[in-house]
Write an enzyme that holds these catalytic residues in place. Sequence first.
Site, PDB file in Angstrom:
ATOM      1  N   CYS A 163       0.981  -1.132   0.048  1.00  0.00           N
ATOM      2  CA  CYS A 163      -0.171   0.182  -0.183  1.00  0.00           C
ATOM      3  C   CYS A 163       0.999   1.115   0.027  1.00  0.00           C
ATOM      4  O   CYS A 163       1.356   1.569  -0.906  1.00  0.00           O
ATOM      5  CB  CYS A 163      -0.987  -0.036   1.204  1.00  0.00           C
ATOM      6  SG  CYS A 163      -2.446   1.140   1.013  1.00  0.00           S
TER       7      CYS A 163
ATOM      8  N   HIS B 217      -3.613  -5.018   0.538  1.00  0.00           N
ATOM      9  CA  HIS B 217      -3.113  -5.380   1.887  1.00  0.00           C
ATOM     10  C   HIS B 217      -3.095  -6.866   1.865  1.00  0.00           C
ATOM     11  O   HIS B 217      -4.063  -7.324   2.471  1.00  0.00           O
ATOM     12  CB  HIS B 217      -3.949  -4.922   3.004  1.00  0.00           C
ATOM     13  CG  HIS B 217      -3.612  -3.360   3.096  1.00  0.00           C
ATOM     14  ND1 HIS B 217      -2.638  -3.053   4.156  1.00  0.00           N
ATOM     15  CD2 HIS B 217      -4.164  -2.202   2.670  1.00  0.00           C
ATOM     16  CE1 HIS B 217      -2.586  -1.547   4.124  1.00  0.00           C
ATOM     17  NE2 HIS B 217      -3.398  -0.941   3.439  1.00  0.00           N
TER      18      HIS B 217
ATOM     19  N   GLU C 112      -1.386  -8.882   3.730  1.00  0.00           N
ATOM     20  CA  GLU C 112      -1.627  -9.602   5.279  1.00  0.00           C
ATOM     21  C   GLU C 112      -2.910  -9.481   5.974  1.00  0.00           C
ATOM     22  O   GLU C 112      -2.867 -10.006   6.908  1.00  0.00           O
ATOM     23  CB  GLU C 112      -0.726  -8.506   5.914  1.00  0.00           C
ATOM     24  CG  GLU C 112      -1.273  -7.233   6.720  1.00  0.00           C
ATOM     25  CD  GLU C 112      -1.440  -6.054   5.650  1.00  0.00           C
ATOM     26  OE1 GLU C 112      -2.260  -4.900   5.985  1.00  0.00           O
ATOM     27  OE2 GLU C 112      -0.845  -6.061   4.171  1.00  0.00           O
TER      28      GLU C 112
END
Length: 247
Positions: free
Chosen positions: A115, A214, A216
């Site tokens: 990001c 994202h 994660e």
Amino acid sequence: MDRRPFIGVSTYQVDASWSDWRARRVALVPERYTAYVRDSGGIAVLLPPDAPERAPEVLARLDALVIAGGPDIDPAYYGQPPHPLTEASCPERDHWESALIRAALAAGIPLLGICRGMQVLNVVCGGTLIQHLPDVVDPDVHAGTPGTYGRHLVRPVPGTLLGGLLPESELTVPTFHHQAVDRLGAGLRVSAHAPDGTVEAVEGPGFTLGVQWHPEQGEDLRVMQALVRAATAARTVPLEAVEPALG
């Protein structure tokens, strides 16, 4: 048995409160980043902002680098005045992460920008950003409601590093951003788009990769697993090979 590679993860520097302590300055990163590294086979090492000139020394002790998400980079870095909705609030982090990226690129250390991290990578390479994406595309696509992640499609570009890691024609990813790549930085190429044309991934030499979403926040470990593999292969680079490269 070979040790797991050490993956540096940049951090926020913010005021936080806990227990009896109020508004203390802290260095932190959401736990999902460290879990993402751990679950992919690496060991996360948190990197709070430091003096930029120390970046080569820090990276010489790591096997790979992750530049995490966060607030907007100061548009002065790419020669623009701030948009009214730009929130550039972390000058220490801007300086530190820019130095880390320059050092990683010079030394060939595997790098993943997530990001904001992808945006800083593009700016370090001489690119610019769209400062407020809802000015040019559907405002509901690229971010969820405040405090939550949205989801949208991305389309990896075949024949790129990312296209090899994510070979499907499109996939749905967790997302939260209001800025995006405008002019592409030197030495980078686009490796994924959103259906509306927004650049969703860029990559450079070696294992240099930035993703706008994202990963994660999801269950797909493929991008981080690839970074861990690249880190394992590259960690034989000695300290003296890193520092002269940065001058």
